[in-house]
Design a protein around this motif. Structure first.
Motif, short mmCIF file in Angstrom:
data_model
loop_
_atom_site.label_atom_id
_atom_site.label_comp_id
_atom_site.label_asym_id
_atom_site.label_seq_id
_atom_site.Cartn_x
_atom_site.Cartn_y
_atom_site.Cartn_z
N ASN A 165 0.85 -1.19 0.00
CA ASN A 165 0.00 0.00 0.00
C ASN A 165 0.88 1.24 0.00
O ASN A 165 2.02 1.21 0.45
N THR A 166 0.34 2.36 -0.49
CA THR A 166 1.12 3.59 -0.60
C THR A 166 0.34 4.77 -0.04
O THR A 166 -0.81 5.00 -0.41
N ALA A 167 1.01 5.53 0.84
CA ALA A 167 0.47 6.81 1.33
C ALA A 167 1.33 7.92 0.75
O ALA A 167 2.56 7.85 0.82
N SER A 168 0.71 8.94 0.20
CA SER A 168 1.50 10.06 -0.31
C SER A 168 2.10 10.85 0.84
O SER A 168 3.11 11.51 0.67
N ALA A 169 1.51 10.76 2.03
CA ALA A 169 2.03 11.49 3.19
C ALA A 169 2.44 10.52 4.31
O ALA A 169 3.62 10.24 4.48
N TYR A 170 1.50 10.01 5.09
CA TYR A 170 1.81 9.29 6.33
C TYR A 170 1.21 7.88 6.35
O TYR A 170 0.07 7.68 5.96
N GLY A 171 1.98 6.92 6.91
CA GLY A 171 1.46 5.59 7.18
C GLY A 171 1.09 4.78 5.95
O GLY A 171 -0.08 4.67 5.62
N GLY A 172 2.08 4.20 5.30
CA GLY A 172 1.81 3.41 4.10
C GLY A 172 0.90 2.23 4.33
O GLY A 172 -0.07 2.02 3.61
N GLY A 173 1.19 1.43 5.38
CA GLY A 173 0.35 0.29 5.71
C GLY A 173 -0.81 0.69 6.59
O GLY A 173 -1.98 0.51 6.25
N ILE A 174 -0.48 1.25 7.76
CA ILE A 174 -1.48 1.72 8.74
C ILE A 174 -1.06 3.10 9.23
O ILE A 174 0.10 3.32 9.54
N HIS A 175 -2.01 4.01 9.32
CA HIS A 175 -1.77 5.29 9.98
C HIS A 175 -2.87 5.50 11.00
O HIS A 175 -4.02 5.13 10.79
N THR A 176 -2.51 6.09 12.15
CA THR A 176 -3.47 6.28 13.22
C THR A 176 -3.78 7.74 13.47
O THR A 176 -2.93 8.61 13.30
N GLY A 177 -5.01 7.98 13.88
CA GLY A 177 -5.41 9.25 14.47
C GLY A 177 -5.49 8.98 15.96
O GLY A 177 -4.59 8.36 16.53
N THR A 178 -6.58 9.37 16.59
CA THR A 178 -6.82 9.01 17.98
C THR A 178 -7.27 7.55 17.97
O THR A 178 -8.38 7.25 17.53
N ALA A 179 -6.38 6.66 18.40
CA ALA A 179 -6.65 5.24 18.16
C ALA A 179 -6.00 4.34 19.20
O ALA A 179 -5.01 4.70 19.82
N THR A 180 -6.57 3.14 19.32
CA THR A 180 -5.97 2.04 20.05
C THR A 180 -5.83 0.90 19.05
O THR A 180 -6.83 0.44 18.49
N VAL A 181 -4.59 0.49 18.81
CA VAL A 181 -4.31 -0.54 17.81
C VAL A 181 -3.51 -1.66 18.46
O VAL A 181 -2.51 -1.41 19.12
N SER A 182 -3.96 -2.90 18.24
CA SER A 182 -3.26 -4.08 18.73
C SER A 182 -2.99 -5.01 17.55
O SER A 182 -3.93 -5.46 16.90
N VAL A 183 -1.71 -5.25 17.28
CA VAL A 183 -1.32 -6.17 16.21
C VAL A 183 -0.64 -7.35 16.89
O VAL A 183 0.47 -7.24 17.38
N THR A 184 -1.35 -8.49 16.96
CA THR A 184 -0.84 -9.67 17.65
C THR A 184 -0.55 -10.82 16.69
O THR A 184 -0.44 -11.97 17.11
N GLY A 185 -0.40 -10.52 15.44
CA GLY A 185 -0.07 -11.51 14.43
C GLY A 185 -0.20 -10.87 13.07
O GLY A 185 -0.70 -9.77 12.91
N GLY A 186 0.28 -11.59 12.06
CA GLY A 186 0.15 -11.09 10.70
C GLY A 186 1.42 -10.45 10.18
O GLY A 186 2.45 -10.39 10.85
N LEU A 187 1.33 -9.98 8.94
CA LEU A 187 2.46 -9.44 8.20
C LEU A 187 2.12 -8.06 7.66
O LEU A 187 1.07 -7.87 7.03
N ILE A 188 3.02 -7.09 7.90
CA ILE A 188 2.90 -5.73 7.35
C ILE A 188 4.15 -5.52 6.52
O ILE A 188 5.25 -5.37 7.06
#
Length: 181
Positions: A77-100
């Motif tokens: 994935n491509t972001a022209s500015a911020y966070g190519g794969g994932i970008h957060t605002g006001t957030a709670t993010v849990s990544v407990t598996g997988g591939l980025i």
């Protein structure tokens, strides 16, 4: 698909979206979340692929709410500015598996993941590899980032004029906690 926000899926407040499989591929958003935008709701990714999407912020996924990822792939994935794969605002993010992997933040930061000032992100038993951004090729941390056992951050690249943090860039006022081995 194409939209101003959430190229394929927009998850509004009090809504939830669970991805158990399938593909969100080749979508575009002008502002937030080329593949998925979470706007106050909750996105749970158990499996499947979010790939080849584009946006200004969050080429694959933009989270302003809650995201739980325990499997699947966020790739190319491509972001022209911020966070190519994932970008957060006001957030709670849990990544407990997988591939980025193989995501790009073209002009700014967070090729794999861009953690904003008002976000709390936890990584465990996941792999972040082959991503690139001007700062924080793998992860750009401007909020609160916790990395637990089993997380692999490798072969990411910081490639801007003011480069830094091929794997992880920790900005002022941010916190990074690493646990385990």
């Amino acid at each position: 698909g194409s939209a101003t926000n959430g190229g394929a899926v927009l998850v509004n407040s009090d809504a939830s979206f669970t991805m158990v499989g399938g593909n969100i591929v080749g979508n575009n958003s002008v502002e937030f979340g080329g593949g998925v935008r979470v706007d106050g709701g909750c996105f749970t990714m158990l499996d499947g692929t979010v790939a080849g999407n584009t946006s200004a912020r969050g080429g694959g996924i933009y989270v302003s709410g809650t995201m739980n990822m325990s499997g699947g792939t966020i790739d190319g994935n491509t972001a022209s500015a911020y966070g190519g794969g994932i970008h957060t605002g006001t957030a709670t993010v849990s990544v407990t598996g997988g591939l980025i992997s193989n995501n790009k933040a073209v002009k700014n930061y967070g090729g794999g993941i861009g953690v904003s000032q008002s976000a709390d992100v936890t990584l465990e038993n996941c792999t972040i590899t082959g991503n690139s951004g001007a700062k924080g090729g793998g992860v750009y941390d401007y909020g609160k980032l916790t990395i637990n056992e089993g997380t692999i951050i490798s072969d990411n690249t910081a490639n801007g004029d003011e480069t830094g943090g091929g794997g992880i860039f920790v900005n002022k006022a941010a916190t990074l906690t690493m646990n385990g081995g």
